[in-house]
Design a protein around this motif. Structure first.
Motif, PDB file in Angstrom:
ATOM      1  N   ALA A   1       0.938  -1.186   0.010  1.00 12.51           N
ATOM      2  CA  ALA A   1       0.078   0.232   0.124  1.00 12.51           C
ATOM      3  C   ALA A   1       0.832   1.292   0.035  1.00 12.51           C
ATOM      4  N   LEU A   2       1.879   1.274   0.804  1.00  9.66           N
ATOM      5  CA  LEU A   2       2.844   2.419   0.638  1.00  9.66           C
ATOM      6  C   LEU A   2       3.604   2.543  -0.630  1.00  9.66           C
ATOM      7  N   LEU A   3       3.983   1.601  -1.254  1.00 12.14           N
ATOM      8  CA  LEU A   3       4.419   1.565  -2.562  1.00 12.14           C
ATOM      9  C   LEU A   3       3.317   2.209  -3.664  1.00 12.14           C
ATOM     10  N   GLN A   4       2.183   1.540  -3.516  1.00 14.25           N
ATOM     11  CA  GLN A   4       1.201   2.191  -4.475  1.00 14.25           C
ATOM     12  C   GLN A   4       0.905   3.517  -4.180  1.00 14.25           C
ATOM     13  N   TYR A   5       0.836   3.966  -2.899  1.00 18.40           N
ATOM     14  CA  TYR A   5       0.639   5.451  -2.519  1.00 18.40           C
ATOM     15  C   TYR A   5       1.478   6.148  -3.124  1.00 18.40           C
ATOM     16  N   LYS A   6       2.869   5.618  -3.067  1.00 19.32           N
ATOM     17  CA  LYS A   6       3.994   6.410  -3.881  1.00 19.32           C
ATOM     18  C   LYS A   6       3.734   6.600  -5.155  1.00 19.32           C
ATOM     19  N   GLN A   7       3.255   5.484  -5.752  1.00 21.91           N
ATOM     20  CA  GLN A   7       3.008   5.707  -7.309  1.00 21.91           C
ATOM     21  C   GLN A   7       1.855   6.736  -7.547  1.00 21.91           C
ATOM     22  N   ASN A   8       0.875   6.564  -6.668  1.00 19.22           N
ATOM     23  CA  ASN A   8      -0.368   7.414  -6.940  1.00 19.22           C
ATOM     24  C   ASN A   8       0.077   8.657  -6.987  1.00 19.22           C
ATOM     25  N   LEU A   9       0.935   9.094  -6.115  1.00 18.30           N
ATOM     26  CA  LEU A   9       1.571  10.482  -6.017  1.00 18.30           C
ATOM     27  C   LEU A   9       2.106  10.939  -7.277  1.00 18.30           C
ATOM     28  N   ARG A  10       2.948  10.035  -7.843  1.00 23.60           N
ATOM     29  CA  ARG A  10       3.733  10.226  -8.840  1.00 23.60           C
ATOM     30  C   ARG A  10       2.975  10.618 -10.387  1.00 23.60           C
ATOM     31  N   ASP A  11       1.849   9.877 -10.136  1.00 24.07           N
ATOM     32  CA  ASP A  11       0.572   9.770 -11.196  1.00 24.07           C
ATOM     33  C   ASP A  11      -0.214  10.998 -11.149  1.00 24.07           C
ATOM     34  N   ILE A  12      -0.105  11.777 -10.229  1.00 23.58           N
ATOM     35  CA  ILE A  12      -1.074  13.007 -10.079  1.00 23.58           C
ATOM     36  C   ILE A  12      -0.981  14.008 -11.286  1.00 23.58           C
ATOM     37  N   THR A  13       0.002  14.168 -11.888  1.00 22.93           N
ATOM     38  CA  THR A  13      -0.016  14.664 -13.056  1.00 22.93           C
ATOM     39  C   THR A  13      -0.715  14.128 -14.240  1.00 22.93           C
ATOM     40  N   LYS A  14      -1.019  12.967 -14.077  1.00 25.09           N
ATOM     41  CA  LYS A  14      -1.854  12.149 -15.138  1.00 25.09           C
ATOM     42  C   LYS A  14      -3.358  12.605 -14.922  1.00 25.09           C
ATOM     43  N   GLN A  15      -3.549  13.140 -13.669  1.00 20.95           N
ATOM     44  CA  GLN A  15      -5.268  13.157 -13.769  1.00 20.95           C
ATOM     45  C   GLN A  15      -5.600  13.989 -14.439  1.00 20.95           C
ATOM     46  N   LEU A  16      -6.992  13.898 -14.967  1.00 18.55           N
ATOM     47  CA  LEU A  16      -7.816  14.461 -16.065  1.00 18.55           C
ATOM     48  C   LEU A  16      -7.767  15.978 -15.820  1.00 18.55           C
ATOM     49  N   ASP A  17      -8.073  16.429 -14.750  1.00 19.21           N
ATOM     50  CA  ASP A  17      -8.199  17.723 -14.444  1.00 19.21           C
ATOM     51  C   ASP A  17      -6.664  18.649 -13.904  1.00 19.21           C
ATOM     52  N   PHE A  18      -5.713  17.949 -14.054  1.00 23.95           N
ATOM     53  CA  PHE A  18      -4.582  18.366 -13.510  1.00 23.95           C
ATOM     54  C   PHE A  18      -3.998  19.626 -14.244  1.00 23.95           C
ATOM     55  N   PRO A  19      -3.888  20.951 -14.002  1.00 26.49           N
ATOM     56  CA  PRO A  19      -3.668  21.143 -12.241  1.00 26.49           C
ATOM     57  C   PRO A  19      -4.817  21.734 -11.702  1.00 26.49           C
ATOM     58  N   ASP A  20      -5.921  21.797 -12.341  1.00 25.93           N
ATOM     59  CA  ASP A  20      -7.017  22.681 -11.745  1.00 25.93           C
ATOM     60  C   ASP A  20      -7.755  21.885 -10.682  1.00 25.93           C
ATOM     61  N   ASN A  21      -7.917  20.507 -10.838  1.00 27.14           N
ATOM     62  CA  ASN A  21      -8.543  19.929  -9.703  1.00 27.14           C
ATOM     63  C   ASN A  21      -7.848  18.468  -9.514  1.00 27.14           C
TER      64      ASN A  21
END
Length: 142
Positions: A112-132
């Motif tokens: 879960a910690l490793l997945q959490y870190k990957q999810n943080l790295r993937d923030i820029t891939k979110q559909l509404d980045f950087p607005d939401n």
């Protein structure tokens, strides 16, 4: 692992959009929570919290103009980087404590910690980045 209590405790304001999704202020950052499979847990947690506490939710007013914040993307990346550093500290602490037999090995928590870190790295891939941007929640050792 999604921690509903932690997620709700980090929210300071909730507004509902015309399409049924929510805009929440979480850790002083506006986050869009749509009703879809990706955000189902967060959406349901907000709905349950509203019903349980009989909260009147204001309608989110969409601005006709967009405030341009040249630093928004940089600020989000900076927050993400700080959360990655905190996750690294938690990961090292976990590994040290397991090695010293202070705590028992918990592969679910480690993953879960490793997945959490990957999810943080993937923030820029979110559909509404950087607005939401929706930041993931750090897992807790159980």
């Amino acid at each position: 692992m999604f921690d509903e209590t932690l997620f709700i405790n980090e929210i300071s304001k909730i507004e509902k959009k015309d399409d049924g999704s929510y805009i929440v202020i979480r850790n002083n950052i506006p986050c869009h929570i749509p009703y879809n499979d990706e955000y189902r847990q967060e959406y349901n947690a907000v709905e349950e919290y509203i019903k349980k506490n009989n909260i009147k939710v204001n309608t989110h007013i969409q601005k006709v103009y967009k405030i341009i914040d040249d630093n928004m993307e940089e600020n989000i990346r900076s927050k993400r980087d700080e959360l990655l550093k905190q996750a690294d500290i938690m990961l090292m602490k976990y590994q040290e404590q397991v090695y010293l037999n202070v705590i028992e090995e918990n592969n679910e928590y480690y993953t879960a910690l490793l997945q959490y870190k990957q999810n943080l790295r993937d923030i820029t891939k979110q559909l509404d980045f950087p607005d939401n941007v929706i930041f993931p929640v750090m897992p807790e050792y159980v």
